[in-house]
Write a protein that holds these residues in place. Sequence first.
Motif, PDB file in Angstrom:
ATOM      1  N   HIS A 250      10.955   3.463  75.329  1.00  0.00           N
ATOM      2  CA  HIS A 250      11.400   3.201  76.688  1.00  0.00           C
ATOM      3  C   HIS A 250      12.299   4.544  77.096  1.00  0.00           C
ATOM      4  O   HIS A 250      12.620   5.053  78.002  1.00  0.00           O
ATOM      5  N   ALA A 251      13.041   4.988  75.769  1.00  0.00           N
ATOM      6  CA  ALA A 251      14.039   6.204  75.852  1.00  0.00           C
ATOM      7  C   ALA A 251      13.278   7.429  76.248  1.00  0.00           C
ATOM      8  O   ALA A 251      13.812   8.225  76.828  1.00  0.00           O
ATOM      9  N   ALA A 252      11.997   7.655  75.861  1.00  0.00           N
ATOM     10  CA  ALA A 252      11.140   8.855  76.329  1.00  0.00           C
ATOM     11  C   ALA A 252      10.854   8.605  78.134  1.00  0.00           C
ATOM     12  O   ALA A 252      10.725   9.349  78.684  1.00  0.00           O
ATOM     13  N   HIS A 253      10.864   7.224  78.484  1.00  0.00           N
ATOM     14  CA  HIS A 253      10.071   7.264  79.885  1.00  0.00           C
ATOM     15  C   HIS A 253      11.321   7.048  80.947  1.00  0.00           C
ATOM     16  O   HIS A 253      11.013   7.482  82.083  1.00  0.00           O
ATOM     17  N   ARG A 254      12.503   6.272  80.601  1.00  0.00           N
ATOM     18  CA  ARG A 254      13.139   6.173  81.543  1.00  0.00           C
ATOM     19  C   ARG A 254      14.342   7.120  81.814  1.00  0.00           C
ATOM     20  O   ARG A 254      14.646   7.824  80.620  1.00  0.00           O
ATOM     21  N   THR A 255      14.411   7.396  83.164  1.00  0.00           N
ATOM     22  CA  THR A 255      15.334   8.522  83.347  1.00  0.00           C
ATOM     23  C   THR A 255      16.618   8.015  83.850  1.00  0.00           C
ATOM     24  O   THR A 255      16.704   7.145  84.718  1.00  0.00           O
TER      25      THR A 255
END
Length: 369
Positions: A250-255
């Motif tokens: 999640h942290a890698a993909h949500r901006t």
Amino acid sequence: MPDRLGGERALVDSLVADHAEVWDLAGRIPVEVPRELGAAGLLCAQVPAAFGGLGFTSAENGEFTAHVGSRCSSLRSVMTSQGMAAWTVQRLGDRHQRESLLAELTSGRLAAVGFSEPDAGSDLSGMRTEIRREGDTVVVDGHKVWMTAACYADLLVVIGRFDGGAAAVVVPASAPGVQVSKVADPLGCRAAGHADVTFERVRLPVSSVLGGVGQSLPLLLTTALAYGRFSVAWGCVGILRACLAATATHAAHRTQSGIPLARHQLVGRHLAELLVDERTAALACERASRCWDRGSPDMVIETVLAKHVSARNAARGAASAVQVLASAGAQDGHVVARAYRDAKLMEIIEGSNEICQLLLAEHAVANAA
Ligand code: FAD
């Protein structure tokens, strides 16, 4: 994880698939699932081959338990109960009991273990359940609470007072006088089949008493709880792995604010702490498993330590996971929401955080003396 477990992990993956959330919300696992794992020997994979088991080492059994825990803590809880029942039979049963009961427990029959009572939780010396001889039978009277997996179980391993000491007796769940009442709406592990169970003049052959004689209550409890703690500890490693995977993805993909969440340093700290929690829990579990595999006398205390570290880390790690997922993970049906509820309960069972700390403090003092 050793390669030898690839097939076993694949079986778990195919049985759990994407059902864990549905089982959690429904409060029930289709009983065919634990039965199939049980029939493959996988609910108590440590049982030696001589008794029909798979003879997994403690490290293998632990890694397998973590895998089940990463997929579904309710199913892992059912596995913990079965493993605890099998270990108690293996340690306390006579030759005939070991042969017959372990054959059942490795071929699809399911078991639960009862210590806790309304007035005996952390302090099990307050236990009142009575097992008394009447001729060539024994009669069980008592009330156990929160027995994990009792809703699915064919056999109930019950600890009670016996002959001036204590004993573990194996009670068929279908015996006259046994009443199983499902615990309503548990906070977590909602599909683990927790039940309060009453035993009213339940008459059984005297051969139902493991080992046939009274034992000391502390010995009985230490034996059964050692396995329960081992299994919960590794199950918590699984919870942490599931949280780490969901959170990192999640942290890698949500901006937000133009960059991925993971690049916000305060979010990165959550990820780092989650990784440390997973790794330190796994290390404590691996150390305990090495003690089990070597038959080391440190096995009991190292297992308490592993359970304490893993449960505390899982509760903290699951809370961090929900924090990072925020609204995306703040709903029933999300893996981190389930982990958050499941992990909290791991700080209560098989020796709460406080009871583990007392045992660890006692050990520290004894070693210093
Ligand atoms: P209490 O003993 O009343 O404790 C309340 C609080 O006080 C806790 O925080 C505790 O740590 C603290 N406390 C108590 N004594 C001390 C002390 N001396 N020093 C410091 N702090 C203390 N039981 C079974 O027999 N079989 C099962 O399969 C089983 N499965 C369970 C599954 C779940 C999900 C849960 C929630 C419980 C389960 N239990 C089971 C019961 C479990 O073992 C007890 O809940 C646990 O031992 C704590 O007892 P208690 O709830 O009565 O709390």
